[in-house]
Design an enzyme around this catalytic site. Structure first.
Site, PDB file in Angstrom:
ATOM      1  N   ASP A  93       1.091  -1.248  -0.042  1.00  0.00           N
ATOM      2  CA  ASP A  93       0.075   0.226  -0.097  1.00  0.00           C
ATOM      3  C   ASP A  93       1.072   1.310  -0.084  1.00  0.00           C
ATOM      4  O   ASP A  93       2.044   1.168   0.169  1.00  0.00           O
ATOM      5  CB  ASP A  93      -0.696  -0.079   1.247  1.00  0.00           C
ATOM      6  CG  ASP A  93      -1.728   1.036   1.454  1.00  0.00           C
ATOM      7  OD1 ASP A  93      -2.501   1.758   0.370  1.00  0.00           O
ATOM      8  OD2 ASP A  93      -1.556   1.970   2.664  1.00  0.00           O
ATOM      9  N   ASP A  95      -0.088   5.184   0.686  1.00  0.00           N
ATOM     10  CA  ASP A  95      -0.516   6.193   1.847  1.00  0.00           C
ATOM     11  C   ASP A  95      -0.320   5.526   3.259  1.00  0.00           C
ATOM     12  O   ASP A  95      -0.678   4.579   3.731  1.00  0.00           O
ATOM     13  CB  ASP A  95      -1.815   6.730   1.616  1.00  0.00           C
ATOM     14  CG  ASP A  95      -1.969   7.359   0.391  1.00  0.00           C
ATOM     15  OD1 ASP A  95      -1.131   7.643  -0.360  1.00  0.00           O
ATOM     16  OD2 ASP A  95      -3.181   7.708   0.107  1.00  0.00           O
ATOM     17  N   ASN A 271      -8.856  -1.251   6.078  1.00  0.00           N
ATOM     18  CA  ASN A 271      -9.827  -1.149   4.689  1.00  0.00           C
ATOM     19  C   ASN A 271      -8.966  -2.212   3.715  1.00  0.00           C
ATOM     20  O   ASN A 271      -9.581  -2.620   2.626  1.00  0.00           O
ATOM     21  CB  ASN A 271      -9.643   0.168   4.044  1.00  0.00           C
ATOM     22  CG  ASN A 271     -10.648   0.976   4.798  1.00  0.00           C
ATOM     23  OD1 ASN A 271     -11.732   0.746   4.989  1.00  0.00           O
ATOM     24  ND2 ASN A 271     -10.281   2.162   5.239  1.00  0.00           N
TER      25      ASN A 271
END
Length: 341
Positions: A93, A95, A271
């Site tokens: 990922d 961010d 998430n």
């Protein structure tokens, strides 16, 4: 981004009771509605997530091939290059995992400095990111509003312009915000001969810039539709998020011949649990409270590079060991530990 063929191939949307065929260029909105209405099919959200993942894998591989063609395509690997590990890869990922803060906010800062939009718009984007970091949950209203603003900004602009802006803003702002610890983990996988991919909701053109600057394999990101090198202002599927990320990783793994059990995924957010759950080794980097709890319950490794926080190391073998030693050595370590237990 490389253009999609007007004679686009048929893709498949995964449903609870099978797969539903869909053609990329033929009435996509109507197809989404039709599939979602089926009592045996996926929801509209699942359809859009699948399409986003499929499109992201297409774009990532096309951009990667283009990079190879422009650089060292056809040249032999240098003598010091590690042997390639063809069935393992790492997925990061972006961010708060690879980059401190939100890459889209950093990009927006660069655009505001160039007078592409008002400073008030930057404040709005930043505030939504603050709300997400505080609550740990993404507001559907904020996501829809952010998507609308982003699409209105790129509509009518060339894909080349976005990529060029991405390179300038990376060098000015983002380069200094790479987490050294996460970058070192990515390098471990590269040194083991493995592919390393970014997986992010950030537009794929910008994500590819970050991947290129870091010397990674490529990037899976949100795909905005373009015609003749100009953005139409529509997305292919939806923002690459949640289930979409997992589908993008799965699709790329199939096309690249990867064994997901030998792959590793890294993220800071709950998430991304769908993506983290897809691979053999999952690592929580600078995790939010929900992901930290999931990691604790599932025995996932946790690494925290934030100032003043102590890193917790949970689960074996560690991702660092996997990256440094490769699959065979990691398997040997695991067997030894199992024998002791």
């Amino acid at each position: 981004m490389p253009e999609r063929s007007k004679d686009a191939r048929t893709g498949f949307i995964a449903g609870r009771f099978g797969e539903f065929p869909a053609r990329w260029s033929q009435g996509l909105s109507d197809q989404i509605t039709r599939i979602a209405r089926s009592p045996f099919g996926p929801s509209e959200e699942e359809v859009r997530a699948n399409l986003a993942g499929e499109a992201s894998a297409d774009a990532a591989l096309a951009l990667h091939d283009a990079e190879l063609a422009e650089s060292a395509a056809g040249q032999e690997l240098p003598p010091h290059a590690p042997p390639r590990d063809l069935t393992a890869a790492a997925f990061f990922d972006v961010d708060n995992t690879m980059v401190q803060g939100a890459s889209i906010v950093h990009f927006a800062r660069g655009l505001a400095a160039r007078k592409y939009f008002k400073s008030s718009d930057l404040v709005d984007i930043a505030w939504k990111q603050v709300k997400f970091r505080v609550t740990g949950k993404e507001s559907q209203g904020d996501m829809a509003s952010g998507k609308e603003k982003a699409l209105s900004f790129i509509a009518g602009r060339s894909t080349a312009e976005l990529a060029e802006l991405g390179e300038e803003i990376y060098d000015e702002i983002i380069a200094d915000k790479i987490w050294p610890g996460t970058r070192a983990l990515a390098q471990m996988h590269l040194d083991a001969g493995q592919q390393v991919w970014l997986v992010t909701a950030t537009p794929v053109e910008l994500a590819q810039v970050i991947a290129k600057r870091l010397g990674l394999t490529g990037a899976l990101g949100t795909v905005a539709e373009s015609v003749d090198g100009v953005f139409t202002g529509r997305l292919v599927g939806d923002i690459l998020h949640g289930l979409g990320k997992a589908h993008a990783v799965r699709t790329l793994a199939i096309r690249e011949g990867l064994n997901l059990k030998r792959c590793t995924a890294y993220s800071d957010s709950h998430n991304d649990v769908p993506m983290l759950s897809l691979v053999g080794t999952s690592v929580a980097i600078n995790p939010d409270s929900d992901l930290r709890e999931v990691a604790k319950n599932r025995g996932w490794e946790v690494r925290d590079f934030r100032t003043g926080r102590k890193a917790a190391k949970i689960g074996v073998p560690t991702a660092l060991a996997l990256g440094a030693a490769g699959g065979a050595a990691a398997a040997a370590i695991t067997r030894k530990r199992d024998a002791r237990g």
